[in-house]
Design an enzyme around this catalytic site. Structure first.
Site, mmCIF file in Angstrom:
data_model
loop_
_atom_site.group_PDB
_atom_site.id
_atom_site.type_symbol
_atom_site.label_atom_id
_atom_site.label_comp_id
_atom_site.label_asym_id
_atom_site.label_seq_id
_atom_site.Cartn_x
_atom_site.Cartn_y
_atom_site.Cartn_z
ATOM 1 N N GLU A 1 0.799 -0.978 0.151
ATOM 2 C CA GLU A 1 -0.005 -0.017 0.005
ATOM 3 C C GLU A 1 0.866 1.381 0.008
ATOM 4 O O GLU A 1 0.545 2.127 -0.619
ATOM 5 C CB GLU A 1 -1.010 0.089 1.127
ATOM 6 C CG GLU A 1 -2.126 -1.013 0.942
ATOM 7 C CD GLU A 1 -2.877 -1.260 2.315
ATOM 8 O OE1 GLU A 1 -3.885 -1.996 2.542
ATOM 9 O OE2 GLU A 1 -2.162 -0.878 3.401
ATOM 10 N N LYS B 1 -13.555 5.424 12.192
ATOM 11 C CA LYS B 1 -12.244 5.423 11.893
ATOM 12 C C LYS B 1 -11.472 6.634 12.117
ATOM 13 O O LYS B 1 -10.332 7.071 12.340
ATOM 14 C CB LYS B 1 -11.804 4.997 10.516
ATOM 15 C CG LYS B 1 -12.661 3.524 10.135
ATOM 16 C CD LYS B 1 -12.023 2.255 11.104
ATOM 17 C CE LYS B 1 -12.285 1.115 10.314
ATOM 18 N NZ LYS B 1 -13.653 0.636 10.266
#
Length: 220
Positions: A103, A121
């Site tokens: 990533e 989140k």
């Protein structure tokens, strides 16, 4: 509205950032999976996709979306991925799925990093979610000692091997008041491949799904 519905809402909004005729960087995880499924509806309008994990590559292929190797790509207009935690500066903890190294590579090439999350989140300070650190297997014990010196409590992720053939230490209890500084310190430990701190290269845009709709942070 359920958490899955919120994830899907954020993921589908990210389709607005996909550029016709270009390559799309695609992340890993449950929210990214919703983005992949949405991307399938416009697969004939893009040149293909770069995946940050084998799991995402399989899902993209199942939709008939053309896959490209990162080494074939010179530029990437946009990368779309989720996060395990994200703060007001758009620094993140990622790696719950163990794909943070790939990533980071895709994010480093992308001009725009779009983070897609549900409201749970977003945090005041990173660190409630344990920080994943990818390590070379022979360095596990040494890296663990260094992480303990930094105030963390590293726990090996049992029965898990990354796509790169390495191990994950999930580090609890770290003080992440300086995400960039801590990222540099941990990534500098011999034997660490990379940590799940994304502060040096954080998100450019956050699409945060709330019960009232998707809120956009960062550049628009």
């Amino acid at each position: 509205m359920t958490q899955d519905e919120l994830k899907q809402q954020a993921a589908l909004r990210a389709l607005d950032y996909v550029i016709d005729g270009e390559i799309v960087g695609v992340g890993t995880g449950s929210t990214a999976n919703y983005f992949i499924d949405g991307l399938a509806t416009m697969k004939d309008r893009i040149a293909g996709a770069v995946a940050s994990s084998e799991a995402s590559a399989r899902r993209l292929s199942s939709h008939g979306i053309r896959l490209l190797d990162m080494n074939e790509v010179e530029s990437l207009p946009v990368y779309v991925d989720g996060a395990d935690e994200i703060d007001a500066s758009l620094s993140m903890i990622k790696g719950g799925g163990g794909a943070q190294t790939r990533e980071k590579i895709v994010a480093a090439v992308a001009r725009t990093f779009v983070c897609i999350c549900d409201a749970s989140k977003k945090v005041e300070r990173l660190g409630r979610f344990p920080l994943p650190v990818e390590v070379i297997p022979m360095a596990r014990a040494q890296v663990s000692r260094e992480l303990i010196r930094l105030g963390g409590r590293p726990i090996p992720r049992e029965g898990f091997v990354t796509d790169n053939g390495n191990l994950i230490l999930d580090v609890h209890g770290l003080d992440i008041s300086d995400p960039t500084g801590l990222e540099i310190t941990i990534d500098g430990i011999v034997g660490v491949v990379t940590s799940g701190l994304f502060a040096k290269r954080g998100a450019d845009i956050l699409l945060l799904a709330t019960p009232e709709g998707v809120v956009t942070y960062g550049r628009t």
